[in-house]
Scaffold this active site. Structure first.
Site, PDB file in Angstrom:
ATOM      1  N   GLY A  75       0.820  -1.207   0.000  1.00  0.00           N
ATOM      2  CA  GLY A  75       0.000   0.000   0.000  1.00  0.00           C
ATOM      3  C   GLY A  75       0.852   1.254   0.000  1.00  0.00           C
ATOM      4  O   GLY A  75       2.033   1.231  -0.377  1.00  0.00           O
ATOM      5  N   ILE A 121      -3.894 -12.030   5.351  1.00  0.00           N
ATOM      6  CA  ILE A 121      -3.928 -12.071   6.824  1.00  0.00           C
ATOM      7  C   ILE A 121      -5.168 -12.789   7.353  1.00  0.00           C
ATOM      8  O   ILE A 121      -5.250 -13.087   8.542  1.00  0.00           O
ATOM      9  CB  ILE A 121      -3.821 -10.671   7.466  1.00  0.00           C
ATOM     10  CG1 ILE A 121      -4.795  -9.704   6.815  1.00  0.00           C
ATOM     11  CG2 ILE A 121      -2.423 -10.136   7.430  1.00  0.00           C
ATOM     12  CD1 ILE A 121      -5.391  -8.783   7.797  1.00  0.00           C
ATOM     13  N   TYR A 154     -13.697   1.794   9.959  1.00  0.00           N
ATOM     14  CA  TYR A 154     -12.233   1.935  10.057  1.00  0.00           C
ATOM     15  C   TYR A 154     -11.844   2.386  11.472  1.00  0.00           C
ATOM     16  O   TYR A 154     -10.987   1.769  12.128  1.00  0.00           O
ATOM     17  CB  TYR A 154     -11.785   2.964   9.014  1.00  0.00           C
ATOM     18  CG  TYR A 154     -10.306   3.282   8.992  1.00  0.00           C
ATOM     19  CD1 TYR A 154      -9.351   2.297   8.783  1.00  0.00           C
ATOM     20  CD2 TYR A 154      -9.869   4.614   9.129  1.00  0.00           C
ATOM     21  CE1 TYR A 154      -7.994   2.616   8.731  1.00  0.00           C
ATOM     22  CE2 TYR A 154      -8.525   4.933   9.061  1.00  0.00           C
ATOM     23  CZ  TYR A 154      -7.588   3.933   8.874  1.00  0.00           C
ATOM     24  OH  TYR A 154      -6.255   4.253   8.817  1.00  0.00           O
TER      25      TYR A 154
HETATM   26  N1  LIG Z   1      -1.809   6.203   4.751  1.00  0.00           N
HETATM   27  C1  LIG Z   1      -2.296   6.911   5.760  1.00  0.00           C
HETATM   28  O1  LIG Z   1      -2.580   8.129   5.645  1.00  0.00           O
HETATM   29  C2  LIG Z   1      -2.521   6.259   7.083  1.00  0.00           C
HETATM   30  C3  LIG Z   1      -2.366   4.898   7.248  1.00  0.00           C
HETATM   31  N2  LIG Z   1      -2.605   4.335   8.469  1.00  0.00           N
HETATM   32  C4  LIG Z   1      -2.485   2.908   8.647  1.00  0.00           C
HETATM   33  O2  LIG Z   1      -1.247   2.436   8.131  1.00  0.00           O
HETATM   34  C5  LIG Z   1      -1.416   1.155   7.545  1.00  0.00           C
HETATM   35  C6  LIG Z   1      -0.890   1.174   6.126  1.00  0.00           C
HETATM   36  O3  LIG Z   1      -1.611   2.170   5.434  1.00  0.00           O
HETATM   37  P1  LIG Z   1      -1.536   2.316   3.854  1.00  0.00           P
HETATM   38  O4  LIG Z   1      -0.284   1.744   3.334  1.00  0.00           O
HETATM   39  O5  LIG Z   1      -1.866   3.740   3.582  1.00  0.00           O
HETATM   40  O6  LIG Z   1      -2.789   1.433   3.428  1.00  0.00           O
HETATM   41  P2  LIG Z   1      -3.189   0.981   1.946  1.00  0.00           P
HETATM   42  O7  LIG Z   1      -4.669   0.942   1.884  1.00  0.00           O
HETATM   43  O8  LIG Z   1      -2.471   1.798   0.942  1.00  0.00           O
HETATM   44  O9  LIG Z   1      -2.605  -0.505   1.895  1.00  0.00           O
HETATM   45  C7  LIG Z   1      -3.182  -1.543   2.624  1.00  0.00           C
HETATM   46  C8  LIG Z   1      -2.707  -2.844   2.016  1.00  0.00           C
HETATM   47  O10 LIG Z   1      -3.390  -3.916   2.689  1.00  0.00           O
HETATM   48  C9  LIG Z   1      -3.545  -4.932   1.751  1.00  0.00           C
HETATM   49  N3  LIG Z   1      -4.592  -5.886   2.149  1.00  0.00           N
HETATM   50  C10 LIG Z   1      -5.932  -5.763   2.045  1.00  0.00           C
HETATM   51  N4  LIG Z   1      -6.532  -6.911   2.423  1.00  0.00           N
HETATM   52  C11 LIG Z   1      -5.549  -7.757   2.794  1.00  0.00           C
HETATM   53  C12 LIG Z   1      -5.531  -9.084   3.282  1.00  0.00           C
HETATM   54  N5  LIG Z   1      -6.656  -9.794   3.453  1.00  0.00           N
HETATM   55  N6  LIG Z   1      -4.344  -9.656   3.555  1.00  0.00           N
HETATM   56  C13 LIG Z   1      -3.177  -8.970   3.391  1.00  0.00           C
HETATM   57  N7  LIG Z   1      -3.143  -7.718   2.912  1.00  0.00           N
HETATM   58  C14 LIG Z   1      -4.316  -7.113   2.629  1.00  0.00           C
HETATM   59  C15 LIG Z   1      -3.909  -4.218   0.452  1.00  0.00           C
HETATM   60  O11 LIG Z   1      -3.675  -5.048  -0.676  1.00  0.00           O
HETATM   61  C16 LIG Z   1      -3.012  -2.998   0.522  1.00  0.00           C
HETATM   62  O12 LIG Z   1      -1.828  -3.180  -0.214  1.00  0.00           O
HETATM   63  C17 LIG Z   1      -2.910   0.832   7.649  1.00  0.00           C
HETATM   64  O13 LIG Z   1      -3.130  -0.026   8.733  1.00  0.00           O
HETATM   65  C18 LIG Z   1      -3.551   2.164   7.880  1.00  0.00           C
HETATM   66  O14 LIG Z   1      -4.720   2.053   8.634  1.00  0.00           O
HETATM   67  C19 LIG Z   1      -3.006   5.070   9.554  1.00  0.00           C
HETATM   68  C20 LIG Z   1      -3.209   6.414   9.414  1.00  0.00           C
HETATM   69  C21 LIG Z   1      -2.912   7.132   8.211  1.00  0.00           C
HETATM   70  C1  LIG Z   2      -5.874   9.202   8.264  1.00  0.00           C
HETATM   71  C2  LIG Z   2      -6.076   7.830   7.791  1.00  0.00           C
HETATM   72  O1  LIG Z   2      -6.143   6.932   8.592  1.00  0.00           O
HETATM   73  C3  LIG Z   2      -6.223   7.544   6.354  1.00  0.00           C
HETATM   74  N1  LIG Z   2      -5.346   8.319   5.536  1.00  0.00           N
HETATM   75  C4  LIG Z   2      -7.645   7.826   5.924  1.00  0.00           C
HETATM   76  O2  LIG Z   2      -7.897   8.972   5.520  1.00  0.00           O
HETATM   77  O3  LIG Z   2      -8.502   6.939   6.061  1.00  0.00           O
END
Ligand SMILES: NC(=O)C1=CN([C@@H]2O[C@H](COP(=O)(O)OP(=O)(O)OC[C@H]3O[C@@H](n4cnc5c(N)ncnc54)[C@H](O)[C@@H]3O)[C@@H](O)[C@H]2O)C=CC1
Ligand SMILES: CC(=O)[C@H](N)C(=O)O
Length: 373
Positions: free
Chosen positions: A65, A107, A195
Site C-alpha cells: 500500500g 492475513i 475503520y
Molecule cells: N496512509 C495513511 O494516511 C494512514 C495509514 N494508516 C495505517 O497504516 C497502515 C498502512 O496504510 P496504507 O499503506 O496507507 O494502506 P493501503 O490501503 O495503501 O494498503 C493496505 C494494504 O493492505 C492490503 N490488504 C488488504 N486486504 C488484505 C488481506 N486480506 N491480507 C493482506 N493484505 C491485505 C492491500 O492489498 C493494501 O496493499 C494501515 O493499517 C492504515 O490504517 C493510519 C493512518 C494514516
Molecule cells: C488518516 C487515515 O487513517 C487515512 N489516511 C484515511 O484517511 O482513512
C-alpha cells in the site's frame, strides 16, 4: 501499572489452580481450524528472540500500500535486505519484487500467516493490512473482516511466537465526541466509521494482550500521510496527495473536502522514522503502548496556497464528497503528541513548506511548466 500487574498475576494463579487443563502458560495458542483457546506452550518452541540475533527478522503485512514499500526500504537499510519480508495479496511491481524478499500472505489465512512467521523465524511484525476510512465505508463486511478478524490472527500469532508487534492506528480512531483541538492520547473515542471502530479495537486488544500475555505491542496513531512515490489506498486525507499530481499534470485540482477542513497531516519520512523509533525504544521508556504522533495540521485552502507558490497557475475548485466530509468533520483538527515527545524523543522534521517543496522535488514541478512552454 501495579493494578494491571496484580490482575494479571491473579488471573495466572486462578488458571493454574483451577484444573482447567490450561497448563502453566497463558499465551493464546490456536489449534488450526479450532476456536482460540488456552493450551500449554513451551517457550523453547518460540522463534529466536531479537536479543539472540543481530537483527530482527521482519514481516510487513499489507506491504504494497501507500506506506509498506517505504517502510521496507528504511528497515532494509537498517537490518539488511534479507531480514525484511514484504507481504500482501496483490502482485508486486517489478522494482518492488526485485528490491528484496516478497511473499504472498492473506492475513485472513491464519495457518499461512503462522507458517510464514515460523519458517522465516520472524521476530518483528509490522501489521499494515487494512481497509482505510472511505473504502471501509463502501464495503463494511470486508473492512470488518480485514481490520478486525485479520488483527485477531496477527495478535494470536504474535503472542504465540513472542514477536514485537507494531500496529498503526490513526486520527480516525477518534470521533465527534472526542476533543478535536487538540486531541490528547487519552480521551473519549467513539468513531463513526468501521475503520475507526476497528482501530480502537486494535488499540484495546493490543494493550490487553500486552498486559494479559506480555505481548510487546506498540502502536502509533498516524495523521494523514503524504507521499510522492506511492498512492493512498482510499482514505479521507487522500486529497492532500492528489493535489500534487494534479498540479503537475493538469494545473487543475478538484478537492473533495471543504476549503476550511483542518486535519493533522505528516510527510511519509517522518511517519516511517517514528515507526522505527518507537519499535527500537527501550520498553522501560514507554509509559503507554499507543501514542499520537503529530507534525502539522492544515486545511485544503492552506495546502493549495503553499502548492501555488510552486505552481502559481494551479486552479482549485471544490466538489464536496459528503461521506468524506462527514468523516473529516468528526476527526481531530490538531493532535497532541506530547507523550511521544517526552517518552521516546519523537520530533518531526517536516512542516508544511518543507513538505510541499520535498513533494515537488520528487515529482518534478518543472515538468508541467516546461511542457506548457
Ligand atoms: N496512509 C495513511 O494516511 C494512514 C495509514 N494508516 C495505517 O497504516 C497502515 C498502512 O496504510 P496504507 O499503506 O496507507 O494502506 P493501503 O490501503 O495503501 O494498503 C493496505 C494494504 O493492505 C492490503 N490488504 C488488504 N486486504 C488484505 C488481506 N486480506 N491480507 C493482506 N493484505 C491485505 C492491500 O492489498 C493494501 O496493499 C494501515 O493499517 C492504515 O490504517 C493510519 C493512518 C494514516
Ligand atoms: C488518516 C487515515 O487513517 C487515512 N489516511 C484515511 O484517511 O482513512
Amino acid at each position: 501499572m501495579p493494578i494491571v500487574k496484580n490482575v494479571s498475576r491473579a488471573v495466572s494463579q486462578l488458571l493454574q489452580s483451577s484444573g482447567c487443563g490450561c497448563g502453566i502458560s497463558i499465551v493464546p495458542v490456536r489449534c488450526i481450524g479450532v476456536s482460540p483457546r488456552q493450551v500449554a506452550s513451551d517457550a523453547s518452541f518460540h522463534s529466536v528472540s531479537f536479543s539472540e540475533s543481530d537483527h530482527p527478522r521482519v514481516l510487513i503485512t499489507g506491504g504494497l500500500g501507500q506506506l509498506g514499500v517505504g517502510l521496507a526500504k528504511l528497515l532494509r537499510k537498517r537490518f539488511g535486505k534479507n531480514n525484511v519480508i514484504l507481504s500482501d495479496i496483490r502482485k508486486p511491481a517489478d522494482h518492488v519484487f526485485h528490491s528484496g524478499p516478497f511473499i504472498y500472505s492473506d492475513i485472513l489465512d491464519y495457518k499461512n500467516l503462522r507458517e510464514i512467521v515460523v519458517n522465516n523465524r520472524i521476530t518483528w511484525l509490522f501489521h499494515y493490512s487494512a481497509l482505510l476510512s472511505a473504502v471501509g465505508e463502501a464495503n463494511v463486511p470486508l473492512a470488518r473482516a480485514v481490520n478486525i478478524t485479520g488483527l485477531h490472527n496477527v495478535l494470536d500469532i504474535a503472542a504465540e511466537h513472542n514477536l514485537r508487534l507494531f500496529v498503526p492506528s490513526t486520527i480516525g480512531a477518534f470521533g465527534p465526541t472526542s476533543p478535536r483541538d487538540p486531541t490528547p492520547d487519552l480521551c473519549i473515542q467513539r468513531p463513526r466509521t468501521i475503520y475507526g471502530v476497528s482501530k480502537v479495537h486494535a488499540e484495546l486488544m493490543g494493550e490487553y494482550y500486552h498486559y494479559r500475555y506480555g505481548l510487546d505491542f506498540r502502536c502509533l496513531r498516524y495523521p494523514g500521510i503524504i507521499s510522492a512515490d506511492s498512492q493512498p489506498g482510499g482514505g479521507t486525507t487522500d486529497y492532500a496527495v492528489q493535489i500534487f499530481h494534479d498540479a503537475i499534470k493538469t494545473g487543475k485540482f478538484q478537492c473533495n473536502l471543504k476549503p476550511d477542513t483542518r486535519l493533522p497531516m505528516m510527510y511519509i519520512d517522518d511517519c516511517l522514522k517514528a515507526t522505527l523509533e518507537v519499535m527500537e525504544a527501550p520498553a522501560e521508556a514507554l509509559t503507554m503502548r499507543t501514542y499520537n504522533i503529530s507534525a502539522m495540521s492544515f486545511t485544503p485552502e492552506e495546502l493549495a496556497q503553499e502548492v501555488q507558490k510552486h505552481v502559481p497557475e494551479l486552479q482549485v475548485t471544490y466538489n464536496v464528497d459528503e461521506v468524506r466530509q462527514a468523516i473529516a468533520d468528526s476527526w481531530p483538527m490538531n493532535f497532541d503528541d506530547s507523550n511521544a515527545r517526552r517518552d521516546w524523543g519523537w520530533k518531526h522534521d517536516y512542516d508544511l513548506p518543507e513538505l510541499v517543496s520535498t513533494m515537488f522535488s520528487f515529482l518534478g514541478s518543472d515538468s508541467r511548466i516546461a511542457q506548457a512552454n
